[in-house]
Scaffold this motif. Sequence first.
Motif, PDB file in Angstrom:
ATOM      1  N   MET A   1      38.277  20.747  25.381  1.00 23.12           N
ATOM      2  CA  MET A   1      38.994  20.364  24.170  1.00 23.12           C
ATOM      3  C   MET A   1      39.359  21.235  23.318  1.00 23.12           C
ATOM      4  N   LEU A   2      38.460  22.203  22.910  1.00 21.79           N
ATOM      5  CA  LEU A   2      38.693  23.394  22.191  1.00 21.79           C
ATOM      6  C   LEU A   2      39.748  24.512  22.803  1.00 21.79           C
ATOM      7  N   ALA A   3      39.594  24.558  23.918  1.00 21.13           N
ATOM      8  CA  ALA A   3      40.415  25.554  24.780  1.00 21.13           C
ATOM      9  C   ALA A   3      41.790  24.893  24.963  1.00 21.13           C
ATOM     10  N   LEU A   4      41.815  23.759  25.011  1.00 18.09           N
ATOM     11  CA  LEU A   4      43.133  23.061  25.089  1.00 18.09           C
ATOM     12  C   LEU A   4      43.976  22.761  23.748  1.00 18.09           C
ATOM     13  N   ALA A   5      43.120  22.731  22.483  1.00 17.32           N
ATOM     14  CA  ALA A   5      43.607  22.956  21.258  1.00 17.32           C
ATOM     15  C   ALA A   5      44.148  24.305  20.914  1.00 17.32           C
ATOM     16  N   CYS A   6      43.223  25.221  21.243  1.00 14.06           N
ATOM     17  CA  CYS A   6      43.886  26.742  21.149  1.00 14.06           C
ATOM     18  C   CYS A   6      45.016  27.102  22.017  1.00 14.06           C
ATOM     19  N   ARG A   7      45.077  26.607  22.991  1.00 11.65           N
ATOM     20  CA  ARG A   7      46.326  26.832  23.751  1.00 11.65           C
ATOM     21  C   ARG A   7      47.497  26.122  23.298  1.00 11.65           C
ATOM     22  N   THR A   8      47.498  25.175  23.161  1.00 12.90           N
ATOM     23  CA  THR A   8      48.683  24.321  22.308  1.00 12.90           C
ATOM     24  C   THR A   8      49.176  24.472  20.880  1.00 12.90           C
ATOM     25  N   ALA A   9      48.160  25.015  20.163  1.00 12.22           N
ATOM     26  CA  ALA A   9      48.476  24.988  18.762  1.00 12.22           C
ATOM     27  C   ALA A   9      49.605  26.124  18.480  1.00 12.22           C
ATOM     28  N   PRO A  10      50.432  26.152  17.624  1.00  8.13           N
ATOM     29  CA  PRO A  10      51.268  27.111  17.127  1.00  8.13           C
ATOM     30  C   PRO A  10      50.551  28.320  16.552  1.00  8.13           C
ATOM     31  N   ARG A  11      51.165  29.438  16.331  1.00  4.21           N
ATOM     32  CA  ARG A  11      50.154  30.686  15.996  1.00  4.21           C
ATOM     33  C   ARG A  11      49.899  30.400  14.278  1.00  4.21           C
ATOM     34  N   ALA A  12      51.040  29.767  13.734  1.00  9.10           N
ATOM     35  CA  ALA A  12      50.520  29.704  12.268  1.00  9.10           C
ATOM     36  C   ALA A  12      49.654  28.337  12.078  1.00  9.10           C
TER      37      ALA A  12
END
Length: 367
Positions: A100-111
């Motif tokens: 879940m954390l990896a997915l959030a990091c991969r899909t979140a915009p840079r900002a």
Amino acid sequence: MTTLGALGGDAAAKAVTDAVAEAVAALRPAAGRDWSTVRAGRVEWDCRRTAQHVVSDLFAYATQLATRAPDAYRPVEYTLDPPDADAPTALEAIEAGGVMLALACRTAPRAARGFHPYPFRGAGREGFAAMGVAEVLLHTHDMAEGLGIAYRPSAELCGYVLARLFPHVRQGDDPWRTLLWATGRGTLPGEAPVTRWHWYNTPLIEAERLTLEALSVPAVADLALGGDGGHHWVPGGPFEGTREGAGMVASAYDKGALRPEWGSYVLLRREDDRALGSMGFHGPPDEEGRVEVGYDLAVAARGQGYATEALRALSAWALDQEGVRVVTARVEAANTPSRRVLERAAFRPVGHLEEPGGVLVLERRAD
């Protein structure tokens, strides 16, 4: 400088995934034991309670980032089900939290940023990834110590955590040993034991149209080597002064002398998250409460008031810090545009230096 790894959401996600995979592989041989009867190293929890803590952090960090939680933790609690879950169930939950954390990091915009209380009230995808990796590495160490099994994570993962969360600590030749020392779990030759510690996330300073975001150690290392520091720049950026400033910060880190809030900040236009230039300090305040600032703006961003706006915000922030009395700047006598930026940001001339071409010294004092 120790290899710091790639920048961006995919790299952050990979760090989380790798950390969880290494931890689960190390702990699985002890999955047949009752973890509730074994204390987790120096931690006051048993191993099952420690595993529960790791699960809670991984899911909570994913939630904070994915939902852009603005000023508090979301009202959700993550627990093992059932509460007396056995070790295999706890390992499965850790794996799920990592996904879940990896997915959030991969899909979140840079900002994208979400709330985290310490120390700057928020974190982005690389910050949450690094915190998640730190929780996995450190508490797997605790559990492994209690269970009497071997565990040593990769140097790359340890360097990832140190570079992003402990920029004030020199990595040394053994990043894992350094991380254990920095978190009160080990010793280092010539260093006093650590009894109180904290990590850093990237500080932000908000201006009218801009966000000033402190450049992380991996970002300054990349900029100093000719990269983009993980940012999308306006045409012509990053300018040479930005790379020189990044090199100064990278050098301070290698010496173990970096205080991240007194480093270099990238100027980000909020409407499109484009990097316009950089602005920052030549080091922390001196004994007299004096700190020097410098800045650099891409040609395409000049003449629009961005430098003045950023300088006002940065110098006001500096003067609001404990013990800071004066913010100074130097400018070549012939550089009229830069001098006007300083004057519009409430800096006043106080002298000059006997250097070729002449250098003016300006300062802004606390009201």
